[in-house]
Design an enzyme around this catalytic site. Sequence first.
Site, PDB file in Angstrom:
ATOM      1  N   GLU A  66      -3.759   2.980   6.857  1.00 34.20           N
ATOM      2  CA  GLU A  66      -3.702   2.908   5.393  1.00 34.20           C
ATOM      3  C   GLU A  66      -4.279   4.226   4.851  1.00 34.20           C
ATOM      4  O   GLU A  66      -3.794   4.783   3.882  1.00 34.20           O
ATOM      5  CB  GLU A  66      -4.526   1.712   4.906  1.00 34.20           C
ATOM      6  CG  GLU A  66      -4.511   1.561   3.396  1.00 34.20           C
ATOM      7  CD  GLU A  66      -5.167   0.267   2.920  1.00 34.20           C
ATOM      8  OE1 GLU A  66      -5.016  -0.771   3.595  1.00 34.20           O
ATOM      9  OE2 GLU A  66      -5.837   0.316   1.888  1.00 34.20           O
ATOM     10  N   SER A  84     -10.484  -0.299   3.898  1.00 34.08           N
ATOM     11  CA  SER A  84      -9.703  -0.676   5.085  1.00 34.08           C
ATOM     12  C   SER A  84      -8.995   0.553   5.654  1.00 34.08           C
ATOM     13  O   SER A  84      -8.287   1.249   4.939  1.00 34.08           O
ATOM     14  CB  SER A  84      -8.655  -1.726   4.729  1.00 34.08           C
ATOM     15  OG  SER A  84      -9.316  -2.928   4.415  1.00 34.08           O
ATOM     16  N   ARG A 144       0.824  -1.232   0.000  1.00 37.70           N
ATOM     17  CA  ARG A 144       0.000   0.000   0.000  1.00 37.70           C
ATOM     18  C   ARG A 144       0.856   1.280   0.000  1.00 37.70           C
ATOM     19  O   ARG A 144       0.518   2.271   0.644  1.00 37.70           O
ATOM     20  CB  ARG A 144      -0.975   0.014   1.190  1.00 37.70           C
ATOM     21  CG  ARG A 144      -1.945  -1.137   1.204  1.00 37.70           C
ATOM     22  CD  ARG A 144      -2.922  -1.124   0.032  1.00 37.70           C
ATOM     23  NE  ARG A 144      -3.682  -2.358  -0.004  1.00 37.70           N
ATOM     24  CZ  ARG A 144      -3.332  -3.426  -0.748  1.00 37.70           C
ATOM     25  NH1 ARG A 144      -2.277  -3.388  -1.540  1.00 37.70           N
ATOM     26  NH2 ARG A 144      -4.060  -4.513  -0.720  1.00 37.70           N
TER      27      ARG A 144
HETATM   28  C1  LIG Z   1     -15.512   0.681  -0.316  1.00 34.60           C
HETATM   29  C2  LIG Z   1     -14.037   0.785  -0.497  1.00 34.60           C
HETATM   30  C3  LIG Z   1     -13.299  -0.350  -0.779  1.00 34.60           C
HETATM   31  C4  LIG Z   1     -11.901  -0.263  -0.952  1.00 34.60           C
HETATM   32  N1  LIG Z   1     -11.211  -1.411  -1.242  1.00 34.60           N
HETATM   33  C5  LIG Z   1      -9.871  -1.336  -1.436  1.00 34.60           C
HETATM   34  C6  LIG Z   1      -9.125  -2.533  -1.745  1.00 34.60           C
HETATM   35  O1  LIG Z   1      -9.651  -3.624  -1.869  1.00 34.60           O
HETATM   36  N2  LIG Z   1      -7.773  -2.393  -1.900  1.00 34.60           N
HETATM   37  C7  LIG Z   1      -7.143  -1.192  -1.777  1.00 34.60           C
HETATM   38  O2  LIG Z   1      -5.917  -1.125  -1.965  1.00 34.60           O
HETATM   39  N3  LIG Z   1      -7.826  -0.055  -1.492  1.00 34.60           N
HETATM   40  C8  LIG Z   1      -9.171  -0.105  -1.312  1.00 34.60           C
HETATM   41  N4  LIG Z   1      -9.860   1.042  -1.015  1.00 34.60           N
HETATM   42  C9  LIG Z   1      -9.121   2.320  -0.809  1.00 34.60           C
HETATM   43  C10 LIG Z   1      -8.978   3.196  -2.063  1.00 34.60           C
HETATM   44  O3  LIG Z   1     -10.052   2.972  -2.952  1.00 34.60           O
HETATM   45  C11 LIG Z   1      -7.658   2.978  -2.811  1.00 34.60           C
HETATM   46  O4  LIG Z   1      -6.542   3.252  -1.999  1.00 34.60           O
HETATM   47  C12 LIG Z   1      -7.580   3.861  -4.059  1.00 34.60           C
HETATM   48  O5  LIG Z   1      -6.515   3.433  -4.870  1.00 34.60           O
HETATM   49  C13 LIG Z   1      -7.426   5.353  -3.759  1.00 34.60           C
HETATM   50  O6  LIG Z   1      -7.615   6.054  -4.974  1.00 34.60           O
HETATM   51  P1  LIG Z   1      -8.249   7.513  -4.995  1.00 34.60           P
HETATM   52  O7  LIG Z   1      -8.266   7.994  -6.403  1.00 34.60           O
HETATM   53  O8  LIG Z   1      -9.551   7.520  -4.292  1.00 34.60           O
HETATM   54  O9  LIG Z   1      -7.146   8.321  -4.179  1.00 34.60           O
HETATM   55  P2  LIG Z   1      -7.396   9.511  -3.126  1.00 34.60           P
HETATM   56  O10 LIG Z   1      -8.066   8.938  -1.916  1.00 34.60           O
HETATM   57  O11 LIG Z   1      -8.029  10.664  -3.786  1.00 34.60           O
HETATM   58  O12 LIG Z   1      -5.882   9.894  -2.765  1.00 34.60           O
HETATM   59  C14 LIG Z   1      -5.001   8.956  -2.178  1.00 34.60           C
HETATM   60  C15 LIG Z   1      -3.604   9.622  -2.064  1.00 34.60           C
HETATM   61  O13 LIG Z   1      -3.092   9.871  -3.360  1.00 34.60           O
HETATM   62  C16 LIG Z   1      -2.737  11.253  -3.514  1.00 34.60           C
HETATM   63  N5  LIG Z   1      -3.011  11.589  -4.915  1.00 34.60           N
HETATM   64  C17 LIG Z   1      -4.215  11.576  -5.533  1.00 34.60           C
HETATM   65  N6  LIG Z   1      -4.078  11.890  -6.836  1.00 34.60           N
HETATM   66  C18 LIG Z   1      -2.761  12.095  -7.057  1.00 34.60           C
HETATM   67  C19 LIG Z   1      -1.983  12.440  -8.216  1.00 34.60           C
HETATM   68  N7  LIG Z   1      -2.547  12.630  -9.427  1.00 34.60           N
HETATM   69  N8  LIG Z   1      -0.642  12.557  -8.087  1.00 34.60           N
HETATM   70  C20 LIG Z   1      -0.040  12.366  -6.879  1.00 34.60           C
HETATM   71  N9  LIG Z   1      -0.720  12.056  -5.752  1.00 34.60           N
HETATM   72  C21 LIG Z   1      -2.059  11.924  -5.845  1.00 34.60           C
HETATM   73  C22 LIG Z   1      -3.610  11.989  -2.510  1.00 34.60           C
HETATM   74  O14 LIG Z   1      -3.045  13.226  -2.138  1.00 34.60           O
HETATM   75  C23 LIG Z   1      -3.624  10.980  -1.371  1.00 34.60           C
HETATM   76  O15 LIG Z   1      -2.418  11.090  -0.627  1.00 34.60           O
HETATM   77  C24 LIG Z   1     -11.257   0.991  -0.839  1.00 34.60           C
HETATM   78  C25 LIG Z   1     -12.013   2.138  -0.568  1.00 34.60           C
HETATM   79  C26 LIG Z   1     -13.384   2.048  -0.405  1.00 34.60           C
HETATM   80  C27 LIG Z   1     -14.180   3.286  -0.135  1.00 34.60           C
END
Ligand SMILES: Cc1cc2nc3c(=O)[nH]c(=O)nc-3n(C[C@H](O)[C@H](O)[C@H](O)COP(=O)(O)OP(=O)(O)OC[C@H]3O[C@@H](n4cnc5c(N)ncnc54)[C@H](O)[C@@H]3O)c2cc1C
Length: 302
Positions: free
Chosen positions: A295, A225, A176
């Site tokens: 996480e 998570s 992660r």
């Molecule tokens: C219901 C649910 C289920 C989930 N299941 C999983 C799972 O099975 N496995 C898992 O790994 N995760 C899971 N997640 C967590 C999450 O979806 C992942 O970590 C996902 O990859 C985050 O992507 P995001 O676009 O929402 O990032 P964000 O939450 O918007 O950002 C995450 C981080 O990335 C940074 N960031 C965003 N965009 C950029 C960019 N363009 N350049 C540089 N930095 C940037 C942000 O500043 C922040 O630090 C789950 C979440 C939910 C709500």
Amino acid sequence: MSDSLPIIENKNLAEFTSWKVGGAAQYYCAPRSIDELKQALIWAEQNQQPVTLLGGGTNVLVSDQGVQGLLIHTLDYTGISSRIEGDLFIVEALGGTQKSEVLKEFIKQRLRPAIFLAGLPGDMAGGVVMNAGVGHDVSPKEFCDIIYSVDVLELKKDGQFEEKHFKKEEIAWSYRKSKNWQPGVITKVSVAWPNEPDDQVLKEVREGNARRKSTQPLNFPSCGSVFKNPEGAHSGALIEKAGLKGFKVGDAQVSEKHANFIVNCGKATATDIDQLIKSVQKTVKDKFQINLTNEVVYLGQW
Ligand SMILES: Cc1cc2nc3c(=O)[nH]c(=O)nc-3n(C[C@H](O)[C@H](O)[C@H](O)COP(=O)(O)OP(=O)(O)OC[C@H]3O[C@@H](n4cnc5c(N)ncnc54)[C@H](O)[C@@H]3O)c2cc1C
């Protein structure tokens, strides 16, 4: 402020997070192109404002006090194309492209990355930052298994932009987490897999979706998570064993369905969630002498 890229003051962020909590961005913009992204970075530099990035907002806890400086939201920075190159099927996506769009490409080709991408929320850049993936044994299982290359835009101190291109092996991947591409904004993510269609893919995608539905509280706002799994253990199992399922602070609750999820029962604040996180960490530490690390990423003033 820029003519062509609107910079909005005091923009509420709760609606852009999957937890539906948090305050406002002091300044907010949603660039749609690399030029607009550059404008945003220049604006922040000229106005001496720190930059915070937000993608799908599915892995962040935004402070109730909001985020100082310029928040760059990549929700409109999207675009996708695919091609076959030698033995590989390659999908190229702009950073703000939803993972579900890339999933569709792999499903069309009946390729195995579809299996772990199914049900993963958020965008492609967020997937790289978090090295998102699934816990159970499947190949591929994390972003690092399918990455071909990552493009990053950095505004240097001299006001010049550097557009950096990283091959998968130039990035340090761990559970992660990804390193070595910072600082900068992830602008493009290319993923690849051997072009060997597998008729089992659709069946396994359906099974994965059903597994998520039966084990995760998908009908409540959450960030997935909250804690990373400690070496050799599962955070959810430890939290459950500590008797914390259903435990609440305000309207934030340790899910009854999956103890590593904290759900917003309706009116939770980011402060409620933060206090609940700390309380869970303390109880697990007291009972099992194990530190649970987040996480979820905290954004804004804490
Ligand atoms: C219901 C649910 C289920 C989930 N299941 C999983 C799972 O099975 N496995 C898992 O790994 N995760 C899971 N997640 C967590 C999450 O979806 C992942 O970590 C996902 O990859 C985050 O992507 P995001 O676009 O929402 O990032 P964000 O939450 O918007 O950002 C995450 C981080 O990335 C940074 N960031 C965003 N965009 C950029 C960019 N363009 N350049 C540089 N930095 C940037 C942000 O500043 C922040 O630090 C789950 C979440 C939910 C709500």
